[in-house]
Design an enzyme around this catalytic site. Sequence first.
Site, PDB file in Angstrom:
ATOM      1  N   CYS A 119      86.044  12.676  19.017  1.00  0.00           N
ATOM      2  CA  CYS A 119      85.344  13.940  18.823  1.00  0.00           C
ATOM      3  C   CYS A 119      85.477  14.865  20.037  1.00  0.00           C
ATOM      4  O   CYS A 119      85.228  16.058  19.946  1.00  0.00           O
ATOM      5  CB  CYS A 119      83.885  13.700  18.483  1.00  0.00           C
TER       6      CYS A 119
ATOM      7  N   ARG B  53      88.310  14.646  22.362  1.00  0.00           N
ATOM      8  CA  ARG B  53      89.651  14.783  22.914  1.00  0.00           C
ATOM      9  C   ARG B  53      90.725  14.414  21.902  1.00  0.00           C
ATOM     10  O   ARG B  53      90.495  13.563  21.025  1.00  0.00           O
ATOM     11  CB  ARG B  53      89.824  13.915  24.165  1.00  0.00           C
TER      12      ARG B  53
ATOM     13  N   THR C 208      70.299  15.194  16.802  1.00  0.00           N
ATOM     14  CA  THR C 208      69.507  14.466  17.793  1.00  0.00           C
ATOM     15  C   THR C 208      68.684  13.376  17.130  1.00  0.00           C
ATOM     16  O   THR C 208      68.603  12.247  17.637  1.00  0.00           O
ATOM     17  CB  THR C 208      68.543  15.433  18.527  1.00  0.00           C
TER      18      THR C 208
END
Lengths: 274, 429
Positions: free
Chosen positions: B49, B51, B191
């Site tokens: 997510c 690179r 979150t």
Amino acid sequence: MLSTIHILNYLLPIFYLVTFYVYYFDFTHDKSSFHNAKRIFLFVTLFVHLSYLLIRTAEFNHPPITNKFEIFTVLAFTIAFSYFLLELLTDVRGTGLFVIFFSLIFQIISSLFIQDLLEVKEVLRNRMLGLHVVSALLGYSGFTIAAVYGVLFMLLYKDIKLSKYGLIFKRLPSLETLEKLNFYSMIIGFILLTFAMIVGFVWLPSAFPNFSYLDPKLIFTSIVWIVFGIGILLKLIANWYGKKVIIFSLVGFVFAMISVVIQNIFAKTFHSFY
Amino acid sequence: MELIGISINHKTAPVHLREELHLTKEEMIDLAAHLKKDLLSEGIVLSTCNRTEIFGLTQNKQLNHSQIIQSLIDLKKSNEITEDHFYKFFSCNAVKHLFNVAAGIDSLILGDSQILGQVKEAFQLSEDVRFSGAIMRRISEYAIHVGKRAISETSIGVGAVTVSYAAVQVIEKIFAGLNKKSALIIGAGETAELAAIHLKDKGIGKISITNRSFDRGKILAEKINGYMLNWDNFKNELHNFDIIISATSSPELIIYYDEIKKVMKKRKGSPLFIMDIAVPRDIDPKVKKLDNVFHNDIDSLKVIVNENLKKRENEIPVVKKIIQEELVNFFSWYNTLEVVPTIKTVREFFEMIGNDELVKIKNKIHKDDYPKIEQMTKRLIGRILHNPTINLRKLAESGRTKSEAIEYSEILKELFNLTKNSNNGKDTN
């Protein structure tokens, strides 16, 4: 034999000091090399201490409970031994420092002032007295350990409430674990003190013609017993949690200590052997 | 043949551009096939997510990074991304970067433990599609070794570095075991999901989700094998939970002091952990005044996160030392690749001379003596070549760069007139 007793008497504080330092080092260092080995240090110290107590009993022909300083060395042993058992049973290893501190203090005082006592009152050689005193001491050791866990609980509780994440937060086990350890220690202490009291009630009236139920030590011990008993009942029946039960154990401990000091210094009754 | 690498990551491009180049497994397979066909003799494709990176060995010396970058952009049909959004590596730097990635010191979250697994998967995929060769295989072994050493020999991965994980650490200081505890997650955003996953990983007994949008909440509940609680009556159930984590986007408070006070009465004082990760906050912070209520918000938990990040940063030099050690080890091996053909050529040259001389004397000596002389010739060649072979290999291993190894090889070839432009090792005498 006497020289062995003397050597061990001076060595014991050193053993406790080394063990205390090892526990301290492990507590304060992230990746301590003593994490597993510290238990061995405690075991060796306890082994040496037990040998000392047995040799002393054999040499002087009475259990080492005939004066305050003999009592202190037994107390040092029982506190460390109770903690050792607790550590083995629960595998909670981060709290030994605080318990062994008490053993260290008691042993230092004992080693400094203990004397060779060959001549003691006949009643002090009685096995029932030995049973009575040793179980009472084990009971008080339980209360001491309960108090230590109680204090640790309060410290950690405060740190979490204030969002302080220092050494106490990092090294101590969870609040729930500390609460359990406090409660187990209370129960063990309570059972042993109950046993000591039963032995006392059965044996003391026959051993001492001037026995009185109004004896201060008896009254104070009964109050300590009641305080701890109420704390245990509230936890078991009313399902009290945390601070409330801990406060009972701390109050009970402080009361027990104050009463022991007052009785030993001021009260002179049939119950005062030394 | 040259080691080459390109990388688009959080240091080179914003998240929306990184997302554009994120590759699915199928896309990685397609890209690997394309690269193998035209550009790289062997290589790997890594895409997470944060690179997307390609490393490999060029098929010809004219190849540059642009062609590889263009292949990736073409595959994803991206218009916004340019070459400037990429890091470009050659040779030692390419391997070093890969080692940095595997060790977690190039991650967005310093010391991220997931990256090593992702690197392993990338190498495995490369192996599966036969994009891997001897050199990439060896790089893979060293990269994984670096990652493992970083974890076991340093504290680069120790301590919570996200607010959600920090909350789990605090929870573990309150409760002895999470398997008998129940948690309520209020909200179903990213979150909230992260917090739920952490709790799940720690073996929480029961986990429930409540969310204003039932459908969105249900998706999260299903994802983590949790229960769904109706938004309209979740407050009536609050006393059944030991842990409450709230992460909604509500502009106002959702839970008030008096409500938690009632909850604590019902719980008979049993401890309650409340984590409010929402901004603005969802739960009245006054609840922390209540006995046995442990209330934390983002600010209080950031103390843990920042402290742990600082500790991890202190470990970077130790990790870099490990990377340096393993780079030396890898290039000791890699540099010998250049001298191996030279050693082989020199040996063949000496054997050819030996055979020539043997042919010359074969008819001049007794036939019983010939095998003895043949043996003696072989031993002689072996002894003459022993020290030069060993020393050349050692020189290559101790050389800092591949060019040094090449230099030694060239000198040796020159001395024996073994260069390709000459008569291919023919004795000129």
